[in-house]
Enzyme design. Sequence first.
Site, mmCIF file in Angstrom:
data_model
loop_
_atom_site.group_PDB
_atom_site.id
_atom_site.type_symbol
_atom_site.label_atom_id
_atom_site.label_comp_id
_atom_site.label_asym_id
_atom_site.label_seq_id
_atom_site.Cartn_x
_atom_site.Cartn_y
_atom_site.Cartn_z
ATOM 1 N N TYR A 1 0.716 -1.242 -0.002
ATOM 2 C CA TYR A 1 0.119 -0.087 -0.030
ATOM 3 C C TYR A 1 0.680 1.352 0.005
ATOM 4 O O TYR A 1 1.736 1.265 0.666
ATOM 5 C CB TYR A 1 -0.948 0.012 1.195
ATOM 6 C CG TYR A 1 -2.342 -0.361 0.777
ATOM 7 C CD1 TYR A 1 -3.234 0.033 -0.069
ATOM 8 C CD2 TYR A 1 -3.070 -1.357 1.639
ATOM 9 C CE1 TYR A 1 -4.177 0.016 -0.278
ATOM 10 C CE2 TYR A 1 -4.389 -1.809 1.435
ATOM 11 C CZ TYR A 1 -4.975 -1.118 0.446
ATOM 12 O OH TYR A 1 -6.201 -1.257 0.006
ATOM 13 N N GLU B 1 -0.644 4.664 -0.526
ATOM 14 C CA GLU B 1 -1.344 6.159 -0.804
ATOM 15 C C GLU B 1 -0.487 7.409 -0.435
ATOM 16 O O GLU B 1 0.129 7.488 0.595
ATOM 17 C CB GLU B 1 -2.712 6.519 0.416
ATOM 18 C CG GLU B 1 -3.585 5.508 -0.265
ATOM 19 C CD GLU B 1 -3.879 4.158 0.763
ATOM 20 O OE1 GLU B 1 -2.880 3.537 0.963
ATOM 21 O OE2 GLU B 1 -4.809 3.808 1.177
ATOM 22 N N ASP C 1 -7.307 13.126 -25.536
ATOM 23 C CA ASP C 1 -7.093 11.935 -24.955
ATOM 24 C C ASP C 1 -6.236 11.101 -26.091
ATOM 25 O O ASP C 1 -6.963 10.815 -27.193
ATOM 26 C CB ASP C 1 -8.460 11.393 -24.957
ATOM 27 C CG ASP C 1 -8.641 9.830 -24.549
ATOM 28 O OD1 ASP C 1 -7.561 9.125 -24.655
ATOM 29 O OD2 ASP C 1 -9.773 9.491 -24.252
ATOM 30 N N THR D 1 -3.947 5.806 -21.934
ATOM 31 C CA THR D 1 -3.802 4.331 -21.465
ATOM 32 C C THR D 1 -2.280 3.948 -21.614
ATOM 33 O O THR D 1 -1.524 4.493 -22.675
ATOM 34 C CB THR D 1 -4.694 3.130 -21.990
ATOM 35 O OG1 THR D 1 -4.705 3.257 -23.547
ATOM 36 C CG2 THR D 1 -6.069 3.596 -21.422
ATOM 37 N N LYS E 1 -1.761 0.177 -25.246
ATOM 38 C CA LYS E 1 -2.422 0.022 -26.455
ATOM 39 C C LYS E 1 -0.914 0.070 -27.532
ATOM 40 O O LYS E 1 -0.195 -0.813 -27.433
ATOM 41 C CB LYS E 1 -3.308 0.978 -26.978
ATOM 42 C CG LYS E 1 -4.737 0.836 -26.075
ATOM 43 C CD LYS E 1 -5.679 2.089 -26.530
ATOM 44 C CE LYS E 1 -7.197 1.759 -26.050
ATOM 45 N NZ LYS E 1 -7.560 2.346 -24.651
ATOM 46 N N ARG F 1 -2.096 -2.881 -18.517
ATOM 47 C CA ARG F 1 -3.107 -2.257 -18.425
ATOM 48 C C ARG F 1 -3.205 -1.185 -17.531
ATOM 49 O O ARG F 1 -3.110 -1.628 -16.194
ATOM 50 C CB ARG F 1 -4.150 -3.294 -18.205
ATOM 51 C CG ARG F 1 -5.697 -3.022 -18.692
ATOM 52 C CD ARG F 1 -6.259 -4.270 -18.985
ATOM 53 N NE ARG F 1 -6.021 -4.873 -20.199
ATOM 54 C CZ ARG F 1 -6.475 -4.344 -21.313
ATOM 55 N NH1 ARG F 1 -7.301 -3.562 -21.432
ATOM 56 N NH2 ARG F 1 -6.052 -4.840 -22.357
HETATM 57 N N1 DSN Z 1 -11.893 -0.150 -25.277
HETATM 58 C C1 DSN Z 1 -10.833 0.769 -25.895
HETATM 59 C C2 DSN Z 1 -10.798 0.645 -27.553
HETATM 60 O O1 DSN Z 1 -10.644 -0.380 -27.635
HETATM 61 O O2 DSN Z 1 -10.810 1.644 -27.982
HETATM 62 C C3 DSN Z 1 -11.191 2.129 -25.319
HETATM 63 O O3 DSN Z 1 -11.345 2.422 -23.946
#
Ligand code: DSN
Length: 425
Positions: free
Chosen positions: A46, A48, A193, A220, A223, A229
């Site tokens: 933990y 925080e 984004d 994120t 990707k 993730r």
């Molecule tokens: N689920 C993601 C995507 O496939 O683009 C976006 O959050």
Amino acid sequence: MIDTQIQDLIAGEQQRQRDGLELIPSENYVSRDVLNALGSVLTNKYSEGYPGRRYYGGQEFTDQIEQLAIDRAKLLFGADHANVQSHSGAPANEAVYSAWLEPGDTVLAMDLSHGGHLTHGAAVTRSAQLYNFVRYKMKDIETGEIDYDELRTLALEHKPKIILAGFSAYPRELDYERFAAIGNEVGALLMADMAHIAGLIAGGVAKNPLDYGFHVITTTTHKTLRGPRGGTILSRGVVGNPLKAPEKTLANIPTLIDRAVFPGMQGGPHMHVIAAKAVAFEEALRPEFKEYAAQIVKNATALAAAMQEKGFHLITGGTSNHLILADVYRSFGINGKEVEIALDKIGLTLNANSTPDDLLPRFTPSGIRLGTPAITTRGLREEHMPLIADWMKRAVDVRTDETALSRLREEVKLFVQEFPLPSDQ
Ligand code: DSN
């Protein structure tokens, strides 16, 4: 592993990943080092707070790990600040809204069916209950050009507190300068984004919104960036003490964001994921990541051209990034779900997707969405793309013939054996 039920299911998923080609544009295959960090004892801790300012003891190593992740993310994207605690892209977007907006404030964002994301104001989200979302669209879906005149008119009329650029299903580059000029005219926070294209930005093959006057970017890390993730928020401004509430000014954005993430929305950070983010950021700083990012785009361009030759009608006429949207209803008179299911049966994984202002239902929409980040990680190059387009078209043609689909599946399986997963190497 003693839990053989879970062990067998994980092994099954691993084999599924080995035997097929992952064409979902938001997925990737991480390195063994990223997997090792994720599976480490850091999950026990933990922490925080933020490095040097924690509410629990025993932070000798976690402080160093989080600081490394922050420093590497800042370097990768040329940001003044990075919050690496955000659990994923949706909470990262919510954190920025909550850092900057009051309930009832307006956000100007891209329409969902034109490529925006659920968290950009879809009615089903919590954000849409709290804030007022106004949507802009493409002017011409044959080219993908955003209607910047409409965007300016909407901005002048609605005086948004945030103008949000970014998407999860849009195959073209945005004109960030136009966004910034409009945002500055109405005094809005400029937020991008970039979850889908973070790896392309890191690899220098897509523009970085921070270079064009944007204040915040959310992403994120799993990707095109090829990490675990998770989420990360990068910003420009002065980095202050996150334990003290600062005035709501653009300069204080980094501190406002830190406070919105913790204690505003989250509790203990997931330190095993933060370590894996640090590993992925270091991998993305290496020269070979630039080659990887460039190859993603080359592969997508080649795949788009090969699909067009096979009769797939592409939204915006092609792609400039990692992602392709095809209107299969217009091309072949079948919906995207039917194509998704047929391709799943032969080991090609992609997703059905709405086309702009789609008249078909969201679960059986007119389009499919696919991309090249994962297959590029696996080592496929331009010369392999016509083969994929050919399999796609043949699967569409024989979609009701299970025997023909099984034969295609064997072809795919044989082909992919030449391209092992990074975690198997
Ligand atoms: N689920 C993601 C995507 O496939 O683009 C976006 O959050």
